[in-house]
Design an enzyme around this catalytic site. Structure first.
Site, PDB file in Angstrom:
ATOM      1  N   VAL A  20      17.553  -7.632 -37.591  1.00 53.70           N
ATOM      2  CA  VAL A  20      17.113  -5.734 -37.716  1.00 53.70           C
ATOM      3  C   VAL A  20      17.144  -5.240 -38.703  1.00 53.70           C
ATOM      4  O   VAL A  20      16.764  -4.383 -39.095  1.00 53.70           O
ATOM      5  CB  VAL A  20      18.601  -6.325 -37.783  1.00 53.70           C
ATOM      6  N   ALA A  63      22.925 -12.848 -43.598  1.00 51.65           N
ATOM      7  CA  ALA A  63      23.265 -12.966 -41.875  1.00 51.65           C
ATOM      8  C   ALA A  63      21.511 -12.217 -41.729  1.00 51.65           C
ATOM      9  O   ALA A  63      21.285 -11.039 -42.512  1.00 51.65           O
ATOM     10  CB  ALA A  63      24.163 -11.827 -41.200  1.00 51.65           C
ATOM     11  N   ASP A  64      20.921 -12.241 -40.728  1.00 59.77           N
ATOM     12  CA  ASP A  64      19.951 -11.408 -40.569  1.00 59.77           C
ATOM     13  C   ASP A  64      19.775 -10.430 -39.711  1.00 59.77           C
ATOM     14  O   ASP A  64      19.233  -9.607 -38.786  1.00 59.77           O
ATOM     15  CB  ASP A  64      18.407 -12.532 -40.193  1.00 59.77           C
ATOM     16  N   ARG A  65      20.447 -10.707 -38.584  1.00 56.66           N
ATOM     17  CA  ARG A  65      21.009  -9.521 -38.044  1.00 56.66           C
ATOM     18  C   ARG A  65      22.730 -10.188 -36.670  1.00 56.66           C
ATOM     19  O   ARG A  65      23.584 -10.700 -36.800  1.00 56.66           O
ATOM     20  CB  ARG A  65      20.503  -9.120 -36.210  1.00 56.66           C
ATOM     21  N   ALA A  98      23.533 -13.759 -36.278  1.00 57.14           N
ATOM     22  CA  ALA A  98      22.269 -14.344 -35.960  1.00 57.14           C
ATOM     23  C   ALA A  98      21.865 -15.247 -37.559  1.00 57.14           C
ATOM     24  O   ALA A  98      21.306 -13.862 -38.792  1.00 57.14           O
ATOM     25  CB  ALA A  98      20.997 -13.547 -35.300  1.00 57.14           C
TER      26      ALA A  98
END
Length: 374
Positions: free
Chosen positions: A103, A254-256, A264
């Site tokens: 994100v 975390a990526d999102r 995620a």
């Protein structure tokens, strides 16, 4: 403006001066240290897609700076300030398409578009819009390092307060969340750095992180570089390590992150969270607020990127020799989603978000309360 990361250049994923951008080719680490020149958004898009640069914060900054370099070096632009705004916005949309799950990239694009739009309404010419964009992208570079150090500080303080059953703390981490995944210092690995600096880290355990081996190639490289006591384990050894009582806490990046705390992150994170819950070990996510997507109510709405079968069929994440039988089908998601009920807390640059007895997080409320400090 140069990026302000401290330390040896070998741990700089992004080397930037106005008009010039080099990205460390992380596919070559730890055996080779090679920087690739990024001259425009096409180079930036390719570098992100092909994993030259990875890690949600680093992806966002590399994308923003690739466009900054492109417009810095434009020989001419035949258009108005509105034309410049459209040009930049279209380039940002293109960059966002490189990797959909993280994100930070789309969040950066939204914020930069706001800067562009505002500049276009007041600027007399296209160059003024370009200048406003360049300055905003450079601020993002500086802000990332600052927020990462705050994450490290908050995380270390929180863990020292809550893990009181021993004088020294052992941490298990996954993938790479350090200087190589950010503009500098790191998120989850930043917490580990802070614990080490405070003298309370006994040992960091890092998973190899198949199939791209970000743990064995990158995290181990950073830990050795900084002389932090560390041990590399196979992904499949994590539960056994927990069962042996050798892990006090798990910290991942975390990526999102959805509004309820569903997270995620690199594939294999969910496995670690399930194992940690079974063994009564706290599981934390460390991420800047730019990784939080309040537009998503839960992790079910997160788009999960699937990558090339070659990453599983060949060694070194697809870069080496073939090891699997030709003709076998492959499922290779780059990320999984860990539900909020398995997460003990989310460490941000504004503090640690907890659930206060609930199954999920109220991140919107945390953001509202801390918005005056953003």
């Amino acid at each position: 403006m140069a990026n302000g990361n401290e330390g040896d250049k070998t741990l700089l994923s992004i080397c930037y001066n106005r008009g010039s951008l080099q990205l460390l080719d992380q596919r070559k680490l730890p055996l080779e240290t090679i920087y690739l020149d990024i001259q425009d958004t096409k180079d930036g898009w390719d570098a992100i897609k092909e994993m030259v640069v990875r890690g949600a914060p680093a992806i966002a900054i590399a994308a923003a700076l690739s466009l900054a370099v492109e417009v810095s070096n434009l020989s001419s632009f035949d258009g108005t300030s509105d034309d410049a705004s459209d040009f930049l916005s279209n380039k940002l949309d293109y960059l966002v398409s490189s990797r959909p799950t993280a994100v930070n990239l789309s969040d950066a694009a939204v914020k930069l578009k706001e800067v562009i739009k505002k500049a276009a309404t007041t600027a007399k010419d296209a160059n003024s819009v370009f200048q406003a964009y360049i300055e905003a992208a450079e601020v993002m570079l500086e802000d990332d390092v600052t927020s990462n150090k705050a994450i490290g500080s908050y995380g270390a303080s929180f863990l020292k307060e809550h893990l009181t059953d021993s004088q020294k703390i052992t941490i298990l981490t996954h993938c790479n969340t350090g200087s190589l995944a950010t503009a500098g210092y790191g998120t989850a690995l930043g917490v580990i750095r802070a614990l080490y600096t405070d003298g309370v880290l006994e040992r960091a355990f890092c998973t190899e992180t198949r199939p791209f081996n970000q743990g064995s190639r990158l995290t181990a490289f950073e830990l050795v570089h900084e002389n932090i006591p560390a041990t590399l384990i196979a992904d499949s050894a994590a539960a056994a390590l927990m069962n042996a009582g050798r892990v006090k806490a798990v910290i991942v990046g975390a990526d999102r992150v959805a509004a309820n705390g569903d997270t995620a992150n690199k594939i294999g994170t969910y496995n670690l969270a399930v194992s940690a819950m079974h063994h009564g070990i706290p599981f934390y996510v460390a991420a800047p607020l730019t990784s939080i997507d309040l537009s998503l109510s839960s992790g079910q709405e997160i788009v999960i990127e699937e990558r090339s079968p070659k990453e599983l069929l060949h060694t070194r994440g697809g870069l080496g020799e073939q090891v699997a039988a030709s003709g076998i089908s492959v499922w290779n998601p780059a990320f999984d989603v860990t539900p909020a009920n398995l997460i003990s807390g989310i460490i941000t640059e504004k503090g640690v978000i907890t659930k206060k007895g609930a199954e999920t997080f109220d991140i919107a409320e945390f953001v509202r309360k801390t918005s005056g400090n953003l």
